[in-house]
Write an enzyme that holds these catalytic residues in place. Sequence first.
Site, PDB file in Angstrom:
ATOM      1  N   ASP A 147     -23.793  -0.502 -16.618  1.00 31.92           N
ATOM      2  CA  ASP A 147     -22.362  -0.745 -16.464  1.00 31.92           C
ATOM      3  C   ASP A 147     -21.551   0.298 -17.228  1.00 31.92           C
ATOM      4  OD1 ASP A 147     -19.831  -2.276 -16.088  1.00 31.92           O
ATOM      5  OD2 ASP A 147     -21.190  -3.837 -15.419  1.00 31.92           O
ATOM      6  N   HIS A 220     -15.052  -3.519 -17.916  1.00 37.92           N
ATOM      7  CA  HIS A 220     -15.955  -4.065 -16.906  1.00 37.92           C
ATOM      8  C   HIS A 220     -17.326  -4.452 -17.489  1.00 37.92           C
ATOM      9  CE1 HIS A 220     -18.552  -4.018 -13.301  1.00 37.92           C
ATOM     10  NE2 HIS A 220     -17.452  -4.243 -12.603  1.00 37.92           N
ATOM     11  N   SER A 564     -18.981  -7.953  -8.685  1.00 40.34           N
ATOM     12  CA  SER A 564     -19.378  -7.539 -10.037  1.00 40.34           C
ATOM     13  C   SER A 564     -19.440  -8.731 -10.983  1.00 40.34           C
ATOM     14  CB  SER A 564     -18.349  -6.562 -10.617  1.00 40.34           C
ATOM     15  OG  SER A 564     -18.613  -5.260 -10.209  1.00 40.34           O
TER      16      SER A 564
END
Length: 774
Positions: A147, A220, A564
């Site tokens: 990530d 994220h 995600s």
Amino acid sequence: MANFHLSLFLLLVLPILVSCTQKQVHIVYFGEHSGQKTVREIEESHHSYLFSVKETEEDARSSLVYSYKNSINGFAALLTPDEASKLSEMEEVVSVFPSRPGKYSLHTTRSWVFSGVQETMKLDDLKKDDLLLKSRYGKDVVVGMLDSGVWPESKSFNDEGMGPIPHSWKGICQSGDGFDSSNCNKKLIGARYYVKGYEAYYGPLNRTLDSLSPRDMDGHGTHTSSTAAGRRVKNVSSLGGFARGTASGGAPLARLAMYKVCWAVPGKGKEDGNTCFEEDMLAAIDDAISDGVNVLSISIGTSNPTPFNQDGIAIGALHAIKKNIVVACSAGNSGPAASTLSNPAPWIITVGASSVDRKFEAPVVLGNGMKIEGQTATPYSMEQKMYPLLYAAQVEIADAPQNISGQCLPGSLSPEKAKGKIILCMRGSGTRVGKGMEVKRAGGIGFILGNSKANGNELSADAHILPATAVGYDDALTILKYINSAKTPKAYIVPGKTVLETKPAPSMASFTSRGPSVISPDILKPDITAPGLNILAAWSEASSPTKLEADKRVVKYNILSGTSMSCPHIGGASALLKAMHPTWSSAAIRSALITSAGLNNNVGEMITDASGEPADPFQFGSGHFRPTKAADPGLVYDASYTDYLLYLCSGGAQNLDSSFKCPKNSPSPANLNYPSLAIPQLNGTATVKRTVTNVGSSKSIYFVSVKPPAGISVKVSPPILYFNRVGQKKSFTITVKANDEITDSIEKNKYEFGWYTWSDGVHNVRSPMAVSVA
Ligand SMILES: *[C@@H]1O[C@H](CO)[C@@H](O)[C@H](O)[C@H]1NC(C)=O
Ligand SMILES: *[C@@H]1O[C@H](CO)[C@@H](O)[C@H](O)[C@H]1NC(C)=O
Ligand SMILES: *[C@@H]1O[C@H](CO)[C@@H](O)[C@H](O)[C@H]1NC(C)=O
Ligand SMILES: *[C@@H]1O[C@H](CO)[C@@H](O)[C@H](O)[C@H]1NC(C)=O
């Protein structure tokens, strides 16, 4: 030092290179490492391949980007198309493919909304502590994330009360900008970063844009990590107090390892997302395998159908699966169109996204008294009195581009006209939060975000920087009609509040990517769905909740939407299953998740899509995940590394392991022992074989029941399976036939759906099927 020179060189001359010799990073892939080779021997072997196509030794050395040495046999290097083609002709080489910038991105929709992980768990019954207790909260299972990095200071990654790091762990805590070994602990046990592929394309990382370290400057990676394996943290919420409650990852006592592979794109805002290069991802997966991760959660993909031998994630995942690492990947956010799926490889768990039973209600009240449903997660509210309401197209500057009228793109609104008004802006191009920013810039007092037709009535509750709410497409039309007909249109927005146990839920997100898979239509994908709409989880304090440059707010928890967000739910659930069943293969764990998934929403009806129509397996696979049931699935459909290679043999030139020789007569791809079934273009009759392994009680009898797809008859033989020990395997066949009498009435190539279920009275082992008639 060598790297520094390489990068600098590229930065200065890349444009020239591209125009003259078109050098580009290619991945040269061989399959497995054979025999016992030292690191030096592997490097030398890779070098000699490169040298065989390069002019000089020096050229060969300087063009090498990565040499994959642990499990994956291959390298990444700067090659001209000619050099690439020469290498691809060599016998040992499985595939050579260029790494394309922007091919892979993180799977977040640009929606920054709020929701609570704990409430999320209501639907998926992860909160049932019996599973958490039995699996000891995922204790000592290592979840690896590919990530954008991690914000180690988040409370979600505290290691209070956790035992020593498992001896088997071989990973490291890599130092870099604002990150050193003290940032790892007994929760976050590993952190590395991979930037060489990115730098080969963009030149040296701009360290104002991103940190040259595992640190997450985006948010994220922190979000996905805390969803998969974050600790329980009490009384957290988004800005404005939305979704207040206890945040918790799926496996709160699992260990976490971050492999940062996604980076900010120069010249683009953070809100436009970042990019991930597959040579970097392959290096990360190669390390993750040898570090000792048990589960890999990868919320990254490409929406372009990519053959498996040119798909870095698929190749890396195959090596991981060989070591029994479970790999969960996001299905992508390119819905609602069909065949938009990413990560369709049959050795991956492909995860779709659906809603949870929560809303952030913030209705709009119009001057005519009409109240329209809206949702928001903005911490700002307006006085509850009428303000003038206008459509964006009415307050645009004179020379605003006509084709984007009504969109509130940056610079498009006239402050003279917009000041003090509530503005209705439509979705289409630009980010949702960016539209709010534009209304605020132009002096608007509030803003209504209207869905486009494609978004339907699915509402994204964002942390806008002014009073705002989001409305569905039909409601946006209603508001427009009101604006056009009223003499002085007026409105106000009611402050947002969190409402729980909303019904019906879950429903599929409109953005979730759909099957059938273009690459492997004989495998039903996606596999499963999990919460991915308005999910609250930990956030990077280096990024604002909207990720907009002008937004200076700092939050510890934030709401995001996307596959995600759903993927790490499956990653966390897999960690729990792995802790309970350490000897199960990755295929067994996937089977348990798939065959136990639920088809119904919380009003007892079939899960719907965003428009309220019943959804189908090309959206949700076998349904919504139910980890508690997956812990005790009764039977599993197992598959080995060799089974996947055999599957690939039947797909022609897709052998992914040069040491494996495909048999003369490859088995039909439909015979891969998969827990679901897809038969494209059925011509008459097809018979497929499956084998189940008993993981329930030693003596058990399973009966089959079938719900055939429309116009298709399905026969399972034998219809009864007798087991007298755990671990026993039984095979059966499924014969699928287009019904003669109605064949003509079946639409050609249109998929119909059904399922078959093995039941012993305690376990229901359900497999979905999708069949189209040629
Ligand atoms: C690095 O990024 C910052 C922030 O966007 C920008 O101001 C600066 O010009 C960039 N530096 C280089 C060398 O591109
Ligand atoms: C939760 O946090 C809020 C805001 O920080 C605070 O006002 C409230 O008292 C806290 N509630 C509990 C139960 O600790
Ligand atoms: C609008 O038109 C301009 C100029 O023709 C074009 O460059 C742009 O891509 C268009 N934008 C959209 C959203 O269609
Ligand atoms: C179906 O099979 C028959 C007999 O093998 C063949 O002649 C026919 O072309 C096939 N039809 C399609 C649509 O593939």
